[in-house]
Design a protein around this motif. Sequence first.
Motif, PDB file in Angstrom:
ATOM      1  N   ARG A  27       5.285  21.275  -5.650  1.00  0.00           N
ATOM      2  CA  ARG A  27       6.520  20.896  -4.983  1.00  0.00           C
ATOM      3  C   ARG A  27       6.981  19.539  -5.477  1.00  0.00           C
ATOM      4  N   ARG A  28       8.195  19.952  -6.313  1.00  0.00           N
ATOM      5  CA  ARG A  28       8.655  18.844  -7.277  1.00  0.00           C
ATOM      6  C   ARG A  28       9.506  17.823  -6.598  1.00  0.00           C
ATOM      7  N   THR A  29      10.189  18.183  -5.469  1.00  0.00           N
ATOM      8  CA  THR A  29      10.878  17.101  -4.844  1.00  0.00           C
ATOM      9  C   THR A  29      10.397  16.568  -3.560  1.00  0.00           C
ATOM     10  N   ARG A  44       1.323  13.166  -6.398  1.00  0.00           N
ATOM     11  CA  ARG A  44       0.715  13.932  -7.254  1.00  0.00           C
ATOM     12  C   ARG A  44       0.087  15.314  -6.747  1.00  0.00           C
ATOM     13  N   GLU A  45      -0.558  15.178  -5.424  1.00  0.00           N
ATOM     14  CA  GLU A  45      -0.995  16.362  -4.802  1.00  0.00           C
ATOM     15  C   GLU A  45      -0.010  17.398  -4.559  1.00  0.00           C
ATOM     16  N   GLU A  46       1.279  17.105  -4.142  1.00  0.00           N
ATOM     17  CA  GLU A  46       2.201  17.854  -3.924  1.00  0.00           C
ATOM     18  C   GLU A  46       2.868  18.672  -5.379  1.00  0.00           C
ATOM     19  N   ALA A  51       0.844  -1.150   0.065  1.00  0.00           N
ATOM     20  CA  ALA A  51       0.159  -0.011   0.066  1.00  0.00           C
ATOM     21  C   ALA A  51       0.842   1.388   0.239  1.00  0.00           C
ATOM     22  N   GLU A  52       2.018   1.379   0.380  1.00  0.00           N
ATOM     23  CA  GLU A  52       2.861   2.415   0.633  1.00  0.00           C
ATOM     24  C   GLU A  52       3.201   3.026  -0.794  1.00  0.00           C
ATOM     25  N   PRO A  53       3.615   2.497  -1.827  1.00  0.00           N
ATOM     26  CA  PRO A  53       3.672   2.886  -3.159  1.00  0.00           C
ATOM     27  C   PRO A  53       2.489   3.721  -3.529  1.00  0.00           C
ATOM     28  N   GLU A  54       1.289   3.019  -3.325  1.00  0.00           N
ATOM     29  CA  GLU A  54       0.075   3.682  -3.794  1.00  0.00           C
ATOM     30  C   GLU A  54       0.138   5.112  -3.041  1.00  0.00           C
ATOM     31  N   SER A  55       0.058   4.968  -1.756  1.00  0.00           N
ATOM     32  CA  SER A  55      -0.079   5.996  -0.772  1.00  0.00           C
ATOM     33  C   SER A  55       1.003   7.355  -1.280  1.00  0.00           C
ATOM     34  N   PHE A  56       2.355   6.792  -1.582  1.00  0.00           N
ATOM     35  CA  PHE A  56       3.306   7.639  -1.753  1.00  0.00           C
ATOM     36  C   PHE A  56       3.025   8.352  -3.129  1.00  0.00           C
TER      37      PHE A  56
END
Length: 177
Positions: A53-55, A46-48, A36-41
């Motif tokens: 916020r590119r980095t 995307r929101e950032e 689940a972590e990669p999906e959440s990341f």
Amino acid sequence: MKWATGTATTRGEPRHEGALLRALELLETSRSVWLAEPESFAERRREEKVMHRRTPRREETRYLYGRRWPGPQAKEAILGEVARLWAMYSRAPFPDVPSADKGELAELDMWLAGCVSTYLADKGELDTWRRDILVERLPELRGHVARLGHPLTYPAGFDNFRCLLRMTELIVHDTDS
């Protein structure tokens, strides 16, 4: 992580079906968290990016590198695995390494092994100063392990410092410390 790490949390229990099923459940739960972590990341990124916020922040990416144990009972699993690795590591003499790197490796061994020893003595807790030492010296250790492993002319040195690398990565990525 290894099956031994999952069963480290069931130490003291006989290796019967119930203990093995609890260990399997722990591994399945940890795997679910890990998946689940990669999906959440990705969703957070995307929101950032919409907010320019590119980095990603360092704490967002630290889990992408190195070993760790996601999910429940992470502290106990990491502590058990580090203790298991430490038992092997601390019994071994300083290995044969290239003479040009011996001084650097001895110093690296002194600093990192001291931090690992403290982590185990304090039952999985590590002060900021020692955690910073681990984080700062981890890239240097990775470089030495890569050089010792290719070509494999110093197998004892490679095994020794790879073990130290595993312990260091586990402690650095321990979410509770």
